[in-house]
Design a protein around this motif. Structure first.
Motif, PDB file in Angstrom:
ATOM      1  N   GLY A 217       0.835  -1.105   0.002  1.00 37.84           N
ATOM      2  CA  GLY A 217       0.074  -0.034   0.095  1.00 37.84           C
ATOM      3  C   GLY A 217       0.930   1.264   0.138  1.00 37.84           C
TER       4      GLY A 217
ATOM      5  N   SER B 168       2.805   1.463  -3.487  1.00 42.99           N
ATOM      6  CA  SER B 168       1.687   1.929  -4.519  1.00 42.99           C
ATOM      7  C   SER B 168       0.807   3.349  -4.658  1.00 42.99           C
TER       8      SER B 168
ATOM      9  N   ILE C  16      -1.377   3.819  -2.113  1.00 45.76           N
ATOM     10  CA  ILE C  16      -2.673   3.651  -1.304  1.00 45.76           C
ATOM     11  C   ILE C  16      -2.839   4.207  -0.217  1.00 45.76           C
TER      12      ILE C  16
ATOM     13  N   ARG D 286      -8.132  -3.117 -14.228  1.00 49.65           N
ATOM     14  CA  ARG D 286      -7.625  -1.901 -13.451  1.00 49.65           C
ATOM     15  C   ARG D 286      -5.900  -2.156 -13.055  1.00 49.65           C
ATOM     16  N   TRP D 287      -5.351  -0.856 -12.807  1.00 49.50           N
ATOM     17  CA  TRP D 287      -4.078  -0.626 -12.867  1.00 49.50           C
ATOM     18  C   TRP D 287      -3.851   0.092 -11.714  1.00 49.50           C
ATOM     19  N   LYS D 288      -2.934  -0.152 -10.779  1.00 51.08           N
ATOM     20  CA  LYS D 288      -2.356   0.602  -9.533  1.00 51.08           C
ATOM     21  C   LYS D 288      -1.222   1.594 -10.023  1.00 51.08           C
ATOM     22  N   THR D 289      -1.197   2.924 -10.155  1.00 47.60           N
ATOM     23  CA  THR D 289      -0.216   3.598 -10.688  1.00 47.60           C
ATOM     24  C   THR D 289       0.134   4.539  -9.807  1.00 47.60           C
TER      25      THR D 289
ATOM     26  N   GLY E   6       3.960  -0.101  -9.389  1.00 42.01           N
ATOM     27  CA  GLY E   6       2.832  -0.298  -9.899  1.00 42.01           C
ATOM     28  C   GLY E   6       2.135  -1.924 -10.080  1.00 42.01           C
TER      29      GLY E   6
ATOM     30  N   ALA F 167      -4.659  -4.292 -10.251  1.00 43.50           N
ATOM     31  CA  ALA F 167      -5.363  -4.109  -8.891  1.00 43.50           C
ATOM     32  C   ALA F 167      -6.100  -5.530  -8.798  1.00 43.50           C
TER      33      ALA F 167
END
Length: 427
Positions: free
Chosen positions: A189, A192, A194, A400-403, A408, A411
Motif C-alpha cells: 500500500g 503503490s 494507496i 484496473r491498474w495501480k499507478t 505499480g 489491482a
C-alpha cells in the motif's frame, strides 16, 4: 566527450514521441518518475533518453539527480565503488514523499559493512537453499489451485493465487506467522500510493513496534528459519546489535513481496494477451525457466532504486558527474536497451544473451532473486497445467491498474478457464 551539467548541450527541440519542447529546455530537469503507458508499459521517453547525454531529473521531493537509462551506465552505477549508498546519509535524497525513509538497513550501507550484514542471510537465500523449496512451492500452489478449480471457472487470479503463493512461502522461509503477512500488505500500500493520506511517521512507528514483537516471538520460540538465525547471531554470537537485528528483520519483511505478487499477476496478463505464447509454454513446460527470465526483463513494476552518490568526478553517459552528485538508475530502461537486447520492446520467451537487470547488479543485487525466480516458475508451471483455456474474464481495456506510487501493479486479475483437470494438489 563528457559535459558538465552547466554546459550540457540541448537535445533536438523538435516534438518527438514521449518528449515535448518544454522538457528540452536547457538545464531544466525532467519531472520523474515518468508517466507509464497503458498496462504499466515502460515510458516511451526512455527510448529517447538512451540516445542523448544523461539527463537530469527532479522528483517530488529532494535534490535533483542524474538518471542513467543505458544498460552499461546502469551497471556501472550499481557496481562501481565510485558510486556509494552511504553517501546518501544526511542528504536531501530524491524521493516521492516528504519523509526520508532511511532506517539504516542493507540498502544504506556499502562494503565492507554491507558485506558483513548481508553475509548473515546470504546462505539462507542461496540458489541451493532456495531450490530445496521447490517441492513445497508446488504443494502450496497445488492447494491454491485445488480451491480455484473447485470454485471456478471465474476467479481473481491476483487475490487467489499470485498473492497467497509468495505470502505463504515467504512466511515459512522467514519464520513469520502467517498473520504477520499484513506487513507486506502495508508495504504494498505504501509503495503503490494507496496509503498516501496516512502519516508516514505513525506508520513507521507502528511497523517497527510489530517488528520488535516478532523478534521477541522468535527469541522465545526459535526455529529453523531465517529470523531465528538472525536472533541467534545477535544473542549467541554477538555478530550484530539489537538495532541491526530489527532493521534486518524489517528489510526482510518489506522487500520483495509486493513486487513478486505483482510480477506473477503481470506475467500471466502478458501471456494471456499473447495466447499463442501461452499455449507454447503449456505444451513445452521445459521452456518456463527461460520464459520466466524474459518476463522478469520485460515486466517492470518497480523502477526506482535508491540513489547512489558519486565519491569523485566521473564521466558517465556523456556527462561529467561531479563528486557528491546523486545518480538514479532505471532498470526498466536498461532492460529495453536495444544495444543489449535485440527487439528489446518485444516479449521473446526464448531470448538468450545478456542477463536482465530486474534484480539490480553488484553488491546490492536482490537478496531474494532466487526465491522470486522459483516462485514465478512454479506459478507458471502449475497454473498452466491445472487451468486449461486460461484467459481474461474481462476485456483487456477494463483491467484496473495501480499507478499511484513507485511500484505499480494490477489491482486484480479476473480470469476464466475451461474444464477442471482434477482436484488433487500438484506435488
Amino acid at each position: 566527450m563528457a559535459h558538465d551539467a552547466s554546459t550540457l548541450p540541448p537535445p533536438d527541440t523538435g516534438r518527438q514521441e514521449g518528449l515535448t519542447p518544454t522538457m528540452h529546455t536547457r538545464g531544466e530537469p525532467l519531472a520523474y518518475p515518468f508517466e507509464r503507458g497503458a498496462g504499466l508499459d515502460v515510458p516511451p521517453v526512455y527510448a529517447k533518453l538512451r540516445d542523448q547525454p544523461m539527463a537530469r531529473v527532479r522528483m517530488a521531493y529532494g535534490e535533483d539527480a542524474w538518471l542513467a537509462t543505458r544498460y552499461a551506465d546502469v551497471k556501472t552505477v550499481l557496481s562501481d565503488a565510485r558510486f556509494t549508498r552511504a553517501g546518501a546519509v544526511g542528504r536531501d535524497q530524491p524521493r516521492m514523499e516528504p519523509m526520508v525513509r532511511d532506517y539504516g538497513g542493507l540498502i544504506s550501507h556499502d562494503p565492507p559493512e554491507h558485506t558483513r550484514l548481508r553475509g548473515l542471510m546470504a546462505r539462507e537465500f542461496s540458489a541451493r537453499r532456495i531450490e530445496r523449496l521447490r517441492v513445497r512451492a508446488h504443494e502450496v500452489a497445488g492447494e491454491l489451485l485445488d480451491g480455484i478449480v473447485a470454485s471456478g471457472p471465474t476467479v481473481d487470479l491476483f487475490e487467489r493465487f499470485a498473492t497467497p503463493l509468495p505470502t505463504t512461502l515467504n512466511c515459512e522461509l522467514l519464520g513469520v506467522p502467517i498473520e504477520y503477512s499484513r506487513f507486506w500488505a502495508w508495504a504494498e500500500g505504501e509503495a503503490s500510493g494507496i496509503a498516501a493520506d496516512a502519516d508516514p511517521g505513525e506508520l513507521a512507528a507502528e511497523f517497527f513496534s510489530q517488528v520488535a514483537a516478532l523478534v521477541e516471538l522468535r527469541r522465545g520460540q526459535p526455529g529453523d528459519d531465517v529470523l531465528s538465525s538472525l536472533v541467534r547471531a545477535r544473542d549467541e554470537d554477538g555478530r550484530i546489535t539489537e538495532d541491526e537485528l530489527r532493521v534486518l528483520v524489517a528489510d526482510l519483511l518489506l522487500a520483495g513481496f509486493a513486487t513478486i505478487a505483482g510480477q506473477i499477476a503481470a506475467s500471466f496478463y502478458h501471456l494471456m494477451i499473447r495466447p499463442a505464447e501461452l499455449s507454447r509454454l503449456r505444451e513445452r513446460p521445459e521452456l518456463i525457466p527461460q520464459a520466466a527470465e524474459e518476463l522478469l526483463r520485460y515486466v517492470h513494476l518497480d523502477d526506482f532504486i535508491a540513489p547512489r552518490y558519486a565519491t569523485e568526478d566521473v564521466e558517465l553517459g556523456g556527462v561529467l558527474v561531479r563528486a557528491g552528485d546523486p545518480v538514479l538508475v532505471s532498470p526498466a530502461a536498461a532492460n529495453r536497451d536495444p544495444a543489449v537486447f535485440p527487439d528489446a520492446e518485444d516479449l521473446v520467451l526464448g531470448r538468450t544473451g545478456a542477463p536482465h537487470l530486474g534484480f539490480g547488479h553488484g553488491a546490492h543485487f536482490c537478496l531474494g532473486a532466487h526465491l522470486a525466480r522459483l516462485e514465478l516458475q512454479v506459478a507458471l508451471e502449475t497454473a498452466l497445467r491445472r487451468l486449461p483455456g486460461l484467459r481474461l474474464a474481462v476485456p483487456e481495456n477494463e483491467l484496473r491498474w495501480k499507478t499511484g506510487g513507485i511500484v505499480g501493479s494490477l489491482a486484480d486479475l479476473p480470469v476464466t478457464f475451461d474444464r477442471p483437470t482434477g482436484v488433487t494438489g500438484d506435488a
